[in-house]
Design a protein around this motif. Sequence first.
Motif, PDB file in Angstrom:
ATOM      1  N   VAL A  97      32.598  45.196  34.164  1.00  0.00           N
ATOM      2  CA  VAL A  97      32.518  46.371  35.033  1.00  0.00           C
ATOM      3  C   VAL A  97      31.983  47.510  34.169  1.00  0.00           C
ATOM      4  O   VAL A  97      32.479  47.748  33.072  1.00  0.00           O
ATOM      5  N   GLN A  98      30.945  48.171  34.684  1.00  0.00           N
ATOM      6  CA  GLN A  98      30.319  49.266  33.947  1.00  0.00           C
ATOM      7  C   GLN A  98      30.078  50.452  34.884  1.00  0.00           C
ATOM      8  O   GLN A  98      30.106  50.301  36.101  1.00  0.00           O
ATOM      9  N   HIS A  99      29.835  51.605  34.268  1.00  0.00           N
ATOM     10  CA  HIS A  99      29.452  52.783  35.043  1.00  0.00           C
ATOM     11  C   HIS A  99      28.395  53.563  34.270  1.00  0.00           C
ATOM     12  O   HIS A  99      28.181  53.335  33.083  1.00  0.00           O
ATOM     13  N   PRO A 109      35.275  51.175  34.699  1.00  0.00           N
ATOM     14  CA  PRO A 109      34.953  51.715  36.019  1.00  0.00           C
ATOM     15  C   PRO A 109      34.625  53.202  35.946  1.00  0.00           C
ATOM     16  O   PRO A 109      35.077  53.906  35.045  1.00  0.00           O
ATOM     17  N   SER A 115      30.678  52.261  39.901  1.00  0.00           N
ATOM     18  CA  SER A 115      31.199  51.090  39.189  1.00  0.00           C
ATOM     19  C   SER A 115      30.325  49.908  39.576  1.00  0.00           C
ATOM     20  O   SER A 115      30.124  49.652  40.768  1.00  0.00           O
ATOM     21  N   GLU A 131      30.911  49.192  43.647  1.00  0.00           N
ATOM     22  CA  GLU A 131      32.142  49.516  44.366  1.00  0.00           C
ATOM     23  C   GLU A 131      31.944  50.778  45.189  1.00  0.00           C
ATOM     24  O   GLU A 131      31.481  51.805  44.682  1.00  0.00           O
TER      25      GLU A 131
END
Length: 136
Positions: A97-99, A109, A115, A131
């Motif tokens: 999970v990356q942002h 997140p 996200s 998301e």
Amino acid sequence: MDWKLELVPIPVADVERAKRFYREQMGFAVDHDMSVGGEVRIVQLTPPGSGCSIVIGAGAEDPGARPGSVHGLQLVVPDIASARAELAERGVAVGPVQHVENGALVDGPGGAWNSFVYFSDPDGNGWALQERPSLG
């Protein structure tokens, strides 16, 4: 007048392998799998809850659409951690999970609509989960 995106073609090298990936690993429903004239095969699949489908096939390819050449496909989910875990359990090679922070992707997140999880199909077509904020 409504204009709805209904179908996105995804170029693949092996229709059976791609169909297995999208059905078994991604959980897409197989809407149609038909042959036309004995040489053209069309397989339409739809992600759970989506109004838009993808189509893979053989025999009627666009010469400019090479397998693995589609990138930026995005699936929006309410819980990115759960969606990532589900895909990983099904054997999809998903990233973390990356942002986006200061113009770069960083692990973890982010805030609303920020996200993401990235992955590719067996041909290298690039997908992302994003998301969405909760609706309630």
